[in-house]
Structure formats: C-alpha cells, structure tokens
Motif scaffolding. Sequence first.
Motif, PDB file in Angstrom:
ATOM      1  N   LEU A 187       0.845  -1.198   0.000  1.00  0.00           N
ATOM      2  CA  LEU A 187       0.000   0.000   0.000  1.00  0.00           C
ATOM      3  C   LEU A 187       0.877   1.242   0.000  1.00  0.00           C
ATOM      4  O   LEU A 187       1.605   1.484   0.969  1.00  0.00           O
ATOM      5  N   ARG A 188       0.801   2.020  -1.064  1.00  0.00           N
ATOM      6  CA  ARG A 188       1.555   3.266  -1.158  1.00  0.00           C
ATOM      7  C   ARG A 188       0.556   4.405  -1.354  1.00  0.00           C
ATOM      8  O   ARG A 188      -0.109   4.476  -2.398  1.00  0.00           O
ATOM      9  N   THR A 189       0.435   5.257  -0.362  1.00  0.00           N
ATOM     10  CA  THR A 189      -0.417   6.431  -0.491  1.00  0.00           C
ATOM     11  C   THR A 189       0.470   7.662  -0.684  1.00  0.00           C
ATOM     12  O   THR A 189       1.656   7.641  -0.350  1.00  0.00           O
ATOM     13  N   ASP A 190      -0.111   8.722  -1.192  1.00  0.00           N
ATOM     14  CA  ASP A 190       0.676   9.936  -1.391  1.00  0.00           C
ATOM     15  C   ASP A 190       1.062  10.573  -0.067  1.00  0.00           C
ATOM     16  O   ASP A 190       2.160  11.130   0.073  1.00  0.00           O
ATOM     17  N   ILE A 191       0.179  10.481   0.913  1.00  0.00           N
ATOM     18  CA  ILE A 191       0.349  11.177   2.192  1.00  0.00           C
ATOM     19  C   ILE A 191      -0.020  10.228   3.319  1.00  0.00           C
ATOM     20  O   ILE A 191      -0.927   9.401   3.182  1.00  0.00           O
TER      21      ILE A 191
END
Length: 408
Positions: free
Chosen positions: A168-172
């Motif tokens: 899981l890679r979110t921007d923030i």
Amino acid sequence: MHEVIDPHLRERLWAAGRARRDEMIAFAQQLVQTRSLPGEEQAVAELVLARLRTLGFDEADLDAAGNVVGVLRGSSSAGSSVQFNAHLDHVHEGDPAAWRYPPYAGVIADGVLYGRGASDVKGALASQVYGLVLLRDLGLVPAGDCYVTGVVQEEVGGAGAAALCEWLRTDIVVLGEATNLELRRGHRGRVGLEVRFIGRSAHASAPERGVNPLFALGRFLCRLDELPRGSHPELGQSSVAPTLVWTDQSSANVIPGVVTVVLDWRTVPGEDADALRAAVEDLARACAEDEVRVEVTVPRRKLATYRGLAIELPPTRGFVLPTDHPVVTVARSTLNAVLARPVPDAFWRFATDGGHFMAHGMATIGFAPGEERFAHTVDDSIRLADLEAAMVGYAALALTLTRGEEHA
C-alpha cells in the motif's frame, strides 16, 4: 492561497462531530479495554475490522501481517491518496497497583479516558475512524481515496508498517502518534548497538586468575561522551544512552567472562549504523585491556506477527519534512481554520513508524490527540474534548489533503 475550510463547512464538521462524539468515545473506550501487546493484536484487530464494516467503509479487511485496512473511496483518481495511520499494539502495563485506575478498565472520569494505550494511540485510532465517517454523514466525498490503517508491532520496531509499505503506497500519511493537537513533521532515528567485552571467568575469591571485563565496561561508560555525535539545524544533536547491561553469569561469586551493554543511539540525518558501529568499536577497544576482546554489533530485529508473517527490520529511520512542504502548509492552514487557533509544528522526541512510510516515498506528518508525556507511563490518558477535536480535524484533513496541488 484561498481559505481551505470556510466557516460554513467548519460548523457543519463540528455539528457532525458532536452527533458522533459519544459513539466515538465509546469505541475508544472499547479499544483501551482490549489488551493488545505486540504480537497479541488479533482481538483488537478484529474489533476494529468489525467497526469499519459496520460503519460502511467501502472496503475493510486484514492483510497478511494482521494490519487492519479500511478504505473510503474518493471522487477522482486525480486526487491525492491519504492514509490515516495508528498502531494497534501498546507497551506492557507494568504493576497495575501503580495506576490510578486499572489499566484496562477504560475508566472515564472528569472528561478524561484513562488506561494503557489511551494516548498511545487508541484514542487517535478511534478519532481517525470516525473522522472519515463524518464525511459520509455530511455527504462529502474526498477528492482522493482515504485509508484508515491500524498496524501491528509498532512498539517493537514497526513490523506492521514495514509489511504494509510493501503493498500500500499512499501519497500522504497522517500519523496518530500523540501531538497534543499540534502538527509533527519528523523525529530522530534510532540505532541499537550491543557492545560486548569478553574477558576470562574465574572464582571471585581469586580474581587474579581471571580477566574481569567489567573494568573495561566501566572505563567505556565513563568515556561515552567522547563519541562524536551529529547535529541537525532543527532536530538538534543526536544522543546516545546506555540502557541494558548483563553478564554471562548468574552467581555473585563468579567473575563474568562476558559483559554486554546496549546503547540506544537517537540519530539525525547523516548518521548511519555502520559509521556509528565503527566509532563505538574504536572507543571500546581503547577502553579494553590487552586480554579483553571487543565485539560491537547492530542486531537486526526479527519479528513474527500474530498471523505468522516473519519480518526482519532495519534500524528505526528518522525523517524530516520541511516546514514549507506543501503537505505541511495545507495541513497547517486546515487545522488553523477548523480548530480556530494557530497550530504550531514541531518534532516528536520519540520514534514512530513514519520513517518506514517516508522511506517508501509517502509524505508523512503527525496530528493527534494525546500528550507525549503520558505515553508509556502509568498516567496514560486522553481528554475527551481532544478526541472530538481530533475527529473533526481528521475529517477536514481528508478533504483538503486529497485535493493534491490545488492548495499547495
């Protein structure tokens, strides 16, 4: 930059928060009442998962590590994705008799929730969950996807966060570690070192037959301040503290053959584990007698989560997000507006999972109820008013941070 939260929206968010306040506080109380030491988070994970599903999150499930992940889908793929992150585990309660109230009773008195994990960080987790619920209550859809993640084993190095970052890679990321409703944008890292002085064991009645490594340890500790330490214009100087000492003996009438000391080194940018190990080894050798050998290691932490996932962790990573970073400026403006007061930014004294997220390219800040001074103490507690304010703050941040560069 125009106003990120106008007065009308502010009032709507606070009204929705008041309507959900008692339900959110009762959930925080349930979380505190559910003991969840590192590696024993299954019960609290299932509690959080059930609540996410009841509240109608678009998706809610457990991952391979046992982290809980809930998703509120945004209106557009062009919006930034934001993760509201807290951890499910907590440190041991120690002697229950030392507490004002039983550590897992979840007592509420005089507007305060007491118990292990209240400030670190189950109160914040409840506020994060219900912060996103407020958007649903008001019919508001964030521009990008919003996640609530409850991760395992933060207190022992961040196995859950490390596993989460792999898929899981979110921007923030907005961390729920205690900030007293202020902003945080980083902290020092941590390197643990083990220093072993190896001598020769003997009967304590004939010390001349042995080589006592405790004398080398004593000289080493007296000279510990000689070790060069880095500094950072905002984080200040790194620090090193001896924390644990043990020998290979359990009898008081035996000279030990080996003595080990653990050093807790809180690092600043520019300091790495290999260089620190070499510096410590040089000093240790200078303090050892001819017959005393020295070994200095940086142990790798190997953990297994309650679902059986095995992870080897690097030293704790520190990080610094600049005060003029777009995420910081938008978050600051948002919180100034919704809390109707200036919200300062600073740094945590302790380490968090933020280093894992930053290492994977996710801009990370902290905003949460609770005070750092209560974490890991028998005074662990959190003000109910701060839980409500954090809930409203998280809802506002979900709206503004997902707008991407619109407010940068």
